[in-house]
Design a protein around this motif. Structure first.
Motif, PDB file in Angstrom:
ATOM      1  N   TYR A 283      22.370  16.991 -39.232  1.00 25.45           N
ATOM      2  CA  TYR A 283      22.305  18.012 -40.268  1.00 25.45           C
ATOM      3  C   TYR A 283      23.286  19.148 -39.976  1.00 25.45           C
ATOM      4  CZ  TYR A 283      17.948  16.165 -42.261  1.00 25.45           C
ATOM      5  OH  TYR A 283      17.009  15.385 -42.879  1.00 25.45           O
ATOM      6  N   TRP A 284      23.854  19.689 -41.077  1.00 22.44           N
ATOM      7  CA  TRP A 284      24.553  20.967 -41.015  1.00 22.44           C
ATOM      8  C   TRP A 284      23.635  22.070 -41.528  1.00 22.44           C
ATOM      9  CZ3 TRP A 284      27.601  16.697 -42.683  1.00 22.44           C
ATOM     10  CH2 TRP A 284      28.597  16.318 -41.775  1.00 22.44           C
ATOM     11  N   ARG A 285      23.152  21.904 -42.760  1.00 18.89           N
ATOM     12  CA  ARG A 285      22.173  22.830 -43.329  1.00 18.89           C
ATOM     13  C   ARG A 285      21.057  21.975 -43.935  1.00 18.89           C
ATOM     14  NH1 ARG A 285      27.142  24.941 -44.848  1.00 18.89           N
ATOM     15  NH2 ARG A 285      27.642  27.001 -44.004  1.00 18.89           N
ATOM     16  N   PRO A 286      19.981  21.762 -43.193  1.00 15.59           N
ATOM     17  CA  PRO A 286      18.914  20.903 -43.711  1.00 15.59           C
ATOM     18  C   PRO A 286      18.232  21.542 -44.906  1.00 15.59           C
ATOM     19  CG  PRO A 286      18.233  21.993 -41.668  1.00 15.59           C
ATOM     20  CD  PRO A 286      19.689  22.298 -41.863  1.00 15.59           C
ATOM     21  N   PRO A 287      17.720  20.722 -45.855  1.00 17.13           N
ATOM     22  CA  PRO A 287      17.696  19.254 -45.774  1.00 17.13           C
ATOM     23  C   PRO A 287      18.809  18.584 -46.563  1.00 17.13           C
ATOM     24  CG  PRO A 287      16.223  19.982 -47.505  1.00 17.13           C
ATOM     25  CD  PRO A 287      16.852  21.229 -46.949  1.00 17.13           C
ATOM     26  N   GLN A 288      19.750  19.333 -47.164  1.00 18.73           N
ATOM     27  CA  GLN A 288      20.668  18.729 -48.126  1.00 18.73           C
ATOM     28  C   GLN A 288      22.072  18.477 -47.614  1.00 18.73           C
ATOM     29  OE1 GLN A 288      20.222  21.362 -51.614  1.00 18.73           O
ATOM     30  NE2 GLN A 288      19.176  19.655 -52.585  1.00 18.73           N
ATOM     31  N   GLU A 289      22.452  18.991 -46.457  1.00 19.78           N
ATOM     32  CA  GLU A 289      23.798  18.760 -45.940  1.00 19.78           C
ATOM     33  C   GLU A 289      23.701  17.972 -44.637  1.00 19.78           C
ATOM     34  OE1 GLU A 289      27.062  21.738 -47.066  1.00 19.78           O
ATOM     35  OE2 GLU A 289      25.415  22.996 -46.365  1.00 19.78           O
ATOM     36  N   PHE A 290      24.258  16.746 -44.653  1.00 18.29           N
ATOM     37  CA  PHE A 290      24.081  15.862 -43.505  1.00 18.29           C
ATOM     38  C   PHE A 290      25.093  14.726 -43.552  1.00 18.29           C
ATOM     39  CE2 PHE A 290      21.312  14.371 -46.937  1.00 18.29           C
ATOM     40  CZ  PHE A 290      21.693  13.041 -47.048  1.00 18.29           C
ATOM     41  N   ILE A 291      25.159  14.007 -42.435  1.00 18.92           N
ATOM     42  CA  ILE A 291      25.805  12.703 -42.373  1.00 18.92           C
ATOM     43  C   ILE A 291      24.833  11.787 -41.648  1.00 18.92           C
ATOM     44  CG2 ILE A 291      27.063  13.276 -40.243  1.00 18.92           C
ATOM     45  CD1 ILE A 291      29.289  11.369 -41.234  1.00 18.92           C
ATOM     46  N   ASP A 292      24.654  10.563 -42.150  1.00 18.23           N
ATOM     47  CA  ASP A 292      23.732   9.660 -41.461  1.00 18.23           C
ATOM     48  C   ASP A 292      24.251   8.234 -41.444  1.00 18.23           C
ATOM     49  OD1 ASP A 292      22.961   8.339 -43.841  1.00 18.23           O
ATOM     50  OD2 ASP A 292      21.216   9.616 -44.125  1.00 18.23           O
ATOM     51  N   LEU A 293      23.746   7.503 -40.464  1.00 20.07           N
ATOM     52  CA  LEU A 293      24.059   6.088 -40.284  1.00 20.07           C
ATOM     53  C   LEU A 293      22.737   5.337 -40.227  1.00 20.07           C
ATOM     54  CD1 LEU A 293      26.069   3.749 -39.597  1.00 20.07           C
ATOM     55  CD2 LEU A 293      25.658   4.310 -37.183  1.00 20.07           C
ATOM     56  N   GLN A 294      22.629   4.247 -41.020  1.00 18.51           N
ATOM     57  CA  GLN A 294      21.422   3.438 -41.034  1.00 18.51           C
ATOM     58  C   GLN A 294      21.783   1.969 -40.822  1.00 18.51           C
ATOM     59  OE1 GLN A 294      18.300   4.317 -43.957  1.00 18.51           O
ATOM     60  NE2 GLN A 294      19.640   5.890 -44.821  1.00 18.51           N
ATOM     61  N   VAL A 295      20.960   1.278 -40.052  1.00 15.03           N
ATOM     62  CA  VAL A 295      21.109  -0.162 -39.870  1.00 15.03           C
ATOM     63  C   VAL A 295      19.721  -0.783 -39.976  1.00 15.03           C
ATOM     64  CG1 VAL A 295      23.179  -0.004 -38.446  1.00 15.03           C
ATOM     65  CG2 VAL A 295      20.929   0.012 -37.357  1.00 15.03           C
ATOM     66  N   GLY A 296      19.668  -2.034 -40.406  1.00 13.22           N
ATOM     67  CA  GLY A 296      18.389  -2.723 -40.541  1.00 13.22           C
ATOM     68  C   GLY A 296      18.556  -4.211 -40.348  1.00 13.22           C
ATOM     69  N   ILE A 297      17.474  -4.854 -39.900  1.00 10.39           N
ATOM     70  CA  ILE A 297      17.492  -6.293 -39.681  1.00 10.39           C
ATOM     71  C   ILE A 297      16.074  -6.824 -39.842  1.00 10.39           C
ATOM     72  CG2 ILE A 297      17.115  -6.106 -37.174  1.00 10.39           C
ATOM     73  CD1 ILE A 297      19.038  -8.500 -36.857  1.00 10.39           C
ATOM     74  N   GLY A 298      15.959  -8.077 -40.263  1.00 10.44           N
ATOM     75  CA  GLY A 298      14.634  -8.666 -40.384  1.00 10.44           C
ATOM     76  C   GLY A 298      14.565  -9.679 -41.501  1.00 10.44           C
ATOM     77  N   ARG A 299      13.401  -9.719 -42.162  1.00  8.01           N
ATOM     78  CA  ARG A 299      13.173 -10.645 -43.267  1.00  8.01           C
ATOM     79  C   ARG A 299      12.413  -9.891 -44.344  1.00  8.01           C
ATOM     80  NH1 ARG A 299      13.615 -16.079 -43.745  1.00  8.01           N
ATOM     81  NH2 ARG A 299      12.324 -17.134 -45.302  1.00  8.01           N
ATOM     82  N   GLY A 300      13.071  -9.662 -45.491  1.00  8.35           N
ATOM     83  CA  GLY A 300      12.480  -8.888 -46.569  1.00  8.35           C
ATOM     84  C   GLY A 300      12.286  -9.718 -47.827  1.00  8.35           C
ATOM     85  N   VAL A 301      11.623  -9.111 -48.815  1.00  5.18           N
ATOM     86  CA  VAL A 301      11.384  -9.751 -50.104  1.00  5.18           C
ATOM     87  C   VAL A 301      12.341  -9.134 -51.113  1.00  5.18           C
ATOM     88  CG1 VAL A 301       9.731 -10.151 -51.955  1.00  5.18           C
ATOM     89  CG2 VAL A 301       8.985 -10.236 -49.553  1.00  5.18           C
ATOM     90  N   GLU A 302      13.251  -9.927 -51.644  1.00  3.24           N
ATOM     91  CA  GLU A 302      14.298  -9.434 -52.532  1.00  3.24           C
ATOM     92  C   GLU A 302      14.199 -10.084 -53.908  1.00  3.24           C
ATOM     93  OE1 GLU A 302      16.195  -7.019 -51.680  1.00  3.24           O
ATOM     94  OE2 GLU A 302      15.645  -6.965 -49.551  1.00  3.24           O
ATOM     95  N   ILE A 303      14.752  -9.376 -54.912  1.00  2.00           N
ATOM     96  CA  ILE A 303      14.872  -9.902 -56.279  1.00  2.00           C
ATOM     97  C   ILE A 303      16.193 -10.647 -56.355  1.00  2.00           C
ATOM     98  CG2 ILE A 303      14.966  -9.289 -58.719  1.00  2.00           C
ATOM     99  CD1 ILE A 303      13.576  -6.598 -57.836  1.00  2.00           C
ATOM    100  N   ILE A 304      16.147 -11.956 -56.613  1.00  4.11           N
ATOM    101  CA  ILE A 304      17.371 -12.748 -56.560  1.00  4.11           C
ATOM    102  C   ILE A 304      17.837 -13.215 -57.936  1.00  4.11           C
ATOM    103  CG2 ILE A 304      16.852 -13.500 -54.222  1.00  4.11           C
ATOM    104  CD1 ILE A 304      16.107 -16.247 -55.434  1.00  4.11           C
ATOM    105  N   ASP A 305      17.036 -12.958 -59.003  1.00  5.83           N
ATOM    106  CA  ASP A 305      17.459 -13.349 -60.348  1.00  5.83           C
ATOM    107  C   ASP A 305      16.522 -12.708 -61.356  1.00  5.83           C
ATOM    108  OD1 ASP A 305      18.897 -14.504 -62.391  1.00  5.83           O
ATOM    109  OD2 ASP A 305      18.756 -16.549 -61.603  1.00  5.83           O
ATOM    110  N   VAL A 306      16.905 -12.793 -62.643  1.00 10.74           N
ATOM    111  CA  VAL A 306      16.049 -12.262 -63.700  1.00 10.74           C
ATOM    112  C   VAL A 306      14.770 -13.085 -63.766  1.00 10.74           C
ATOM    113  CG1 VAL A 306      17.964 -11.350 -65.040  1.00 10.74           C
ATOM    114  CG2 VAL A 306      17.201 -13.692 -65.436  1.00 10.74           C
ATOM    115  N   GLY A 307      13.758 -12.514 -64.350  1.00 14.59           N
ATOM    116  CA  GLY A 307      12.464 -13.179 -64.449  1.00 14.59           C
ATOM    117  C   GLY A 307      11.299 -12.250 -64.208  1.00 14.59           C
TER     118      GLY A 307
END
Length: 249
Positions: A175-199
């Protein structure tokens, strides 16, 4: 589902009267573009939100337009962040899509945060209500504040057709001035439930992603947000960019 929505709407509409003298307004708009592998049509998201900040609560009303699979869905949402008790706060978000083709018809998200010294623990619950399926997700997060840094990891468990799926995410935010001024890095791994087509068509997929985002105010009332993303969800490899403008008064 209707009971959950009614309770949530009631919660969002009851604002502390003591906060009325300290209100602030924010208007923000975001656009994200994601290029997909195998010459699939790109995904687009347009987002417009209005935020009112009070002494003990922040309320956001927003509308989002999603374009995927050569179709377009619109979702409306109310979002509330509230101070609860000592070192505790909560977030409640309600989303509704009137004519969904791939989005859930409704979505309820609740997260409670509790500070413990320099540490923070959070519990979350999310339910996505599709036309013929309800997908629940439970989350447990642990975070720590170090000077201007906020470090967080979260475990999410999602159930689909009786099978449990697990995802782990990590975030480092400066943060520079929380909560609205920042830089962040996010990473994730695993097995999730995703929407893969219309329906919509739902599927549990192995996933990993990385995202970086910068948000700063160039003037006291005008800010920008820029982000880059990469994700691989078995079926889709996506490379994205996010651009946003923020106005406050």
């Amino acid at each position: 589902m209707r009971l959950l929505l009614a309770i949530g709407l009631g919660y969002l509409m009851v604002l502390p009267s003591v906060a009325q003298k300290q209100s602030h307004w924010h208007l923000f708009t975001f656009y994200s573009y994601e290029a997909l592998n195998q010459q699939r049509p790109a995904w687009h998201v347009w987002h417009l939100g209005l935020q009112r900040r009070l002494a003990r609560q922040t309320v956001i009303a927003d509308v989002t337009v999603h374009q995927r699979f050569n179709r377009r869905d619109v979702a409306w949402a109310l979002d509330s962040w509230s101070t609860l008790w000592s070192k505790a706060y909560g977030n409640l978000r309600l989303q509704y899509a009137p004519t969904p083709q791939f989005l859930p018809a409704a979505e309820v998200y609740l997260e409670l945060y509790q500070g413990l010294g320099a540490w923070e623990v959070a519990l979350s619950a999310r339910s996505r209500f599709f036309s013929d399926n309800t997908v629940p997700t439970l989350g447990l997060a642990l975070a720590r504040y170090e000077a201007n840094w906020y470090l967080r990891t979260r475990t999410m468990l999602t159930t689909l057709a009786g099978h449990l799926n697990w995802t782990q995410t990590f975030m480092a935010r400066r943060y520079w001035r929380p909560p609205q001024e920042f830089i962040d890095l996010q990473v994730g791994i695993g097995r999730g439930v995703e929407i893969i087509d219309v329906g919509p068509v739902l599927q549990a997929v192995r996933t990993y992603f990385v995202a970086i985002r910068l948000q700063r105010f160039l003037r006291p009332s005008l800010g920008i947000s820029v982000g880059l993303t990469y994700s691989n969800d078995d079926l889709f490899t996506r490379r994205g960019i996010l651009l946003g403008l923020l106005q406050r008064w």
